[in-house]
Design a protein around this motif. Structure first.
Motif, short mmCIF file in Angstrom:
data_model
loop_
_atom_site.label_atom_id
_atom_site.label_comp_id
_atom_site.label_asym_id
_atom_site.label_seq_id
_atom_site.Cartn_x
_atom_site.Cartn_y
_atom_site.Cartn_z
N ARG A 101 -7.59 10.88 3.06
CA ARG A 101 -6.64 9.79 3.22
C ARG A 101 -5.89 9.50 1.93
N LEU A 102 -4.61 9.22 2.04
CA LEU A 102 -3.78 8.99 0.87
C LEU A 102 -4.17 7.73 0.11
N ASP A 103 -4.51 6.65 0.82
CA ASP A 103 -4.84 5.41 0.12
C ASP A 103 -6.11 5.56 -0.71
N LEU A 104 -7.12 6.25 -0.16
CA LEU A 104 -8.36 6.45 -0.91
C LEU A 104 -8.19 7.48 -2.02
N THR A 105 -7.29 8.43 -1.81
CA THR A 105 -6.96 9.38 -2.88
C THR A 105 -6.32 8.65 -4.05
N ALA A 106 -5.43 7.71 -3.76
CA ALA A 106 -4.78 6.93 -4.82
C ALA A 106 -5.79 6.12 -5.60
N LEU A 107 -6.74 5.51 -4.92
CA LEU A 107 -7.77 4.72 -5.61
C LEU A 107 -8.63 5.61 -6.50
N ALA A 108 -8.94 6.82 -6.03
CA ALA A 108 -9.73 7.75 -6.85
C ALA A 108 -8.96 8.13 -8.11
N ASN A 109 -7.68 8.38 -7.98
CA ASN A 109 -6.88 8.73 -9.16
C ASN A 109 -6.81 7.58 -10.15
N ILE A 110 -6.76 6.35 -9.65
CA ILE A 110 -6.78 5.18 -10.51
C ILE A 110 -8.09 5.13 -11.29
N ILE A 111 -9.20 5.38 -10.60
CA ILE A 111 -10.51 5.35 -11.25
C ILE A 111 -10.58 6.39 -12.37
N ILE B 226 0.83 -1.20 0.00
CA ILE B 226 0.00 0.00 0.00
C ILE B 226 0.86 1.25 0.00
N ASP B 227 2.03 1.21 0.65
CA ASP B 227 2.94 2.36 0.62
C ASP B 227 3.40 2.64 -0.81
N GLN B 228 3.71 1.58 -1.54
CA GLN B 228 4.13 1.75 -2.93
C GLN B 228 2.99 2.26 -3.79
N PHE B 229 1.78 1.74 -3.54
CA PHE B 229 0.59 2.17 -4.27
C PHE B 229 0.34 3.66 -4.05
N ILE B 230 0.46 4.10 -2.81
CA ILE B 230 0.28 5.52 -2.49
C ILE B 230 1.35 6.36 -3.18
N HIS B 231 2.58 5.89 -3.13
CA HIS B 231 3.68 6.61 -3.76
C HIS B 231 3.44 6.78 -5.26
N ASP B 232 2.89 5.75 -5.88
CA ASP B 232 2.71 5.76 -7.34
C ASP B 232 1.49 6.54 -7.79
N HIS B 233 0.44 6.61 -6.94
CA HIS B 233 -0.84 7.10 -7.44
C HIS B 233 -1.50 8.22 -6.65
N ALA B 234 -1.03 8.56 -5.46
CA ALA B 234 -1.76 9.53 -4.64
C ALA B 234 -1.40 10.98 -4.92
N TYR B 235 -0.32 11.22 -5.60
CA TYR B 235 0.16 12.59 -5.78
C TYR B 235 0.09 13.00 -7.25
N PRO B 236 0.06 14.34 -7.50
CA PRO B 236 -0.01 15.44 -6.54
C PRO B 236 -1.44 15.67 -6.04
N ARG B 237 -1.56 16.40 -4.94
CA ARG B 237 -2.87 16.75 -4.40
C ARG B 237 -3.05 18.26 -4.43
N LEU B 238 -4.30 18.71 -4.43
CA LEU B 238 -4.57 20.14 -4.55
C LEU B 238 -3.93 20.92 -3.40
N GLY B 239 -3.96 20.35 -2.21
CA GLY B 239 -3.43 21.07 -1.06
C GLY B 239 -1.97 21.42 -1.16
N GLU B 240 -1.23 20.67 -1.96
CA GLU B 240 0.20 20.91 -2.08
C GLU B 240 0.52 22.21 -2.80
N SER B 241 -0.45 22.74 -3.54
CA SER B 241 -0.25 24.03 -4.21
C SER B 241 -1.04 25.14 -3.53
#
Length: 474
Positions: free
Chosen positions: A296-306, A86-101
């Motif tokens: 949450r990062l894991d659910l953010t990553a899943l949304a980006n995948i979708i 899951i750490d790798q999945f988050i690293h690959d798919h959770a970023y970037p996020r709006l809050g970072e800008s």
């Protein structure tokens, strides 16, 4: 062709082999029968396997052939059920996020200009309801803590709703911020931009908390001298500028002044949903304050995948396929005067047809309503998808244990990325999506919902926006 030829030739090959065996061993009929049975099983199994490998994936609602890669559906261990995976999945798919800008200059200015009080702490545990309501309550909790000049904030808790009776919100089951939000992000932003207010994980982390003075559970409306009531409009703090003077008077009225060995801990109740009006603060603060909370990062990553699968690259590779997002708020607990299923479905299909869009992503707990929408959309050659029809086996296995409001995070982020959006104006979930989309489009809040071509990007079916929609933080 390879699979089809193999299947057609299988009976002939089998007959030849078996005839040969019988000719060579005419006296061993029992052995022939055993061999016949075994070889038949082998050839049938092989044929079934090759046929199954050439069969396309089928999506959940429409049963049309799907273009999504199913290669990740392996029979091996699910990597998303391991910490490393899951750490790798988050690293690959959770970023970037709006809050970072996001620009937190406004937050920093407010904190720098606030008069802070030692040994005064705020705690907010009664954050409950739907995803966006919880978010707004947590943000208001933080805003009141800043306004009070509290020296410390105990990380807000979330009162999780009943997983089987969704209308039962007050359960006494308290979850950490991580239940819905990225706690590490919250801590980082606050420590960087509002360093004067200490963050504590639990009430036990308050020095000498056992000797703390705890005023009665604070109802902001009553505290501000406003009539209490259940109607949402009455929740608004009509004079937020008066909160600090009243709060200072409350502190002075305590039997003991705040001290290291007798701190004051203020507890807000569950009536803070639409309490603090964002319009009170400067645009620099109001526009970005909401970004102190990221999901949450894991659910953010899943949304980006979708999103990447609902909007696949076109065959030419030149562009991405657009999609209409709809919050089909037609569940049984929807308000009596909210948009009906017919209004939401018709508005969604009209948006798709007008923009020549062939994909609709739907977020809803009304499974029958979604199936009806899929059937109706198919008549116009439009495909309806939801998260369960898009995610692959390993991803669905990871997502399945999550609760209703956690699953809403995936839908919220996917709808946020849609090319057109349709929702119910009486839903805080729909209203906030439209508000955030307006902000993204204009980099500020605006009532203009048209793009450069003069066509509306988003719309609400049925009645218009909530009368108090502007009391949500963007």
């Amino acid at each position: 062709m390879l699979n089809r030829d193999f299947t057609n030739q299988a009976p002939t090959m089998l007959n030849k082999v078996l005839i040969g065996i019988q000719n060579k061993s005419p006296r061993r009929s029992v052995y022939s029968l055993v061999l016949w049975t075994g070889l038949t099983f082998i050839f049938v199994s092989a044929s079934t396997y090759f046929i199954s490998q050439s069969r396309p994936a089928v999506d959940y609602f429409t049963h049309h052939e799907s273009t999504y890669d199913s290669s990740a559906n392996t029979n091996g261990p699910n990597p998303l059920l391991t910490t490393e995976g899951i750490d790798q999945f988050i690293h690959d798919h959770a970023y970037p996020r709006l809050g970072e800008s996001a620009n937190f200059t406004g937050l920093r200015q407010v904190c720098d200009s606030t008069k802070w009080q030692k040994n005064v702490y705020f705690t907010c545990t009664h954050n409950l309801g739907g995803l966006i309501n919880v978010r707004n309550m947590v943000l208001n909790c933080v805003r009141y803590a800043i306004a009070a000049g509290a020296s410390g904030l105990i990380l807000p808790l979330i009162e999780a709703r009943d997983p089987t009776v969704l209308s039962r919100l007050k359960t006494g089951e308290y979850q950490s911020m991580q239940f819905l939000f990225d706690e590490d992000w919250f801590k980082k932003v606050m420590k960087t931009n509002c360093r004067q207010m200490e963050l504590l994980d639990t009430i036990e982390d308050v020095p000498h908390y056992r000797y703390a003075t705890m005023p009665d559970l604070m109802n902001v409306q009553s505290f501000m001298g406003q009539p209490p009531g259940s109607r949402q409009g009455r929740m608004r703090n009509r004079k937020p500028e008066d909160f600090r003077p009243r709060f200072d008077a409350l502190i002075k009225s305590q039997s003991k002044r705040p001290g290291e060995r007798n701190p004051v801990i203020v507890r807000l109740d569950d009536r803070t949903l639409f309490s603090w009006p964002p319009s009170f603060d400067s645009p620099a603060f109001a526009n970005y304050f909401g970004f102190i909370l990221e999901f949450r990062l894991d659910l953010t990553a899943l949304a980006n995948i979708i999103v990447s699968r609902v909007r696949p690259t076109s065959s030419s590779g030149a562009s991405k396929d657009p999609y209409v997002g709809v919050h089909l708020r037609s569940e049984a607990d929807a308000g009596k005067y909210w948009a009906s299923w017919d209004q939401l479905a018709n508005a969604t299909l009209s948006a798709a047809v007008e923009s020549d869009i062939k994909h609709i992503y739907v977020a809803s707990g009304d499974t029958d309503g979604v199936a009806k929408l899929a059937k109706k959309a198919a008549e116009s050659g439009i495909k309806v998808l939801d998260k369960w029809g898009v995610l692959l086996k390993n991803e669905k296995e990871y997502l399945k244990p999550f609760r209703f409001d956690q699953l809403a995070i995936v839908d919220y982020l996917t709808l946020l990325e849609s090319d057109r959006f349709v929702g119910s104006g009486q839903s805080s979930f729909s209203s906030h999506i439209l508000m955030r989309r307006e902000f993204i489009a204009n980099n500020t809040l605006s009532t203009d919902t048209k793009n450069d071509n003069g066509k509306p990007r988003d719309q609400f079916a049925g009645p218009g926006r909530l009368a108090y929609w502007d009391q949500d933080w963007p």
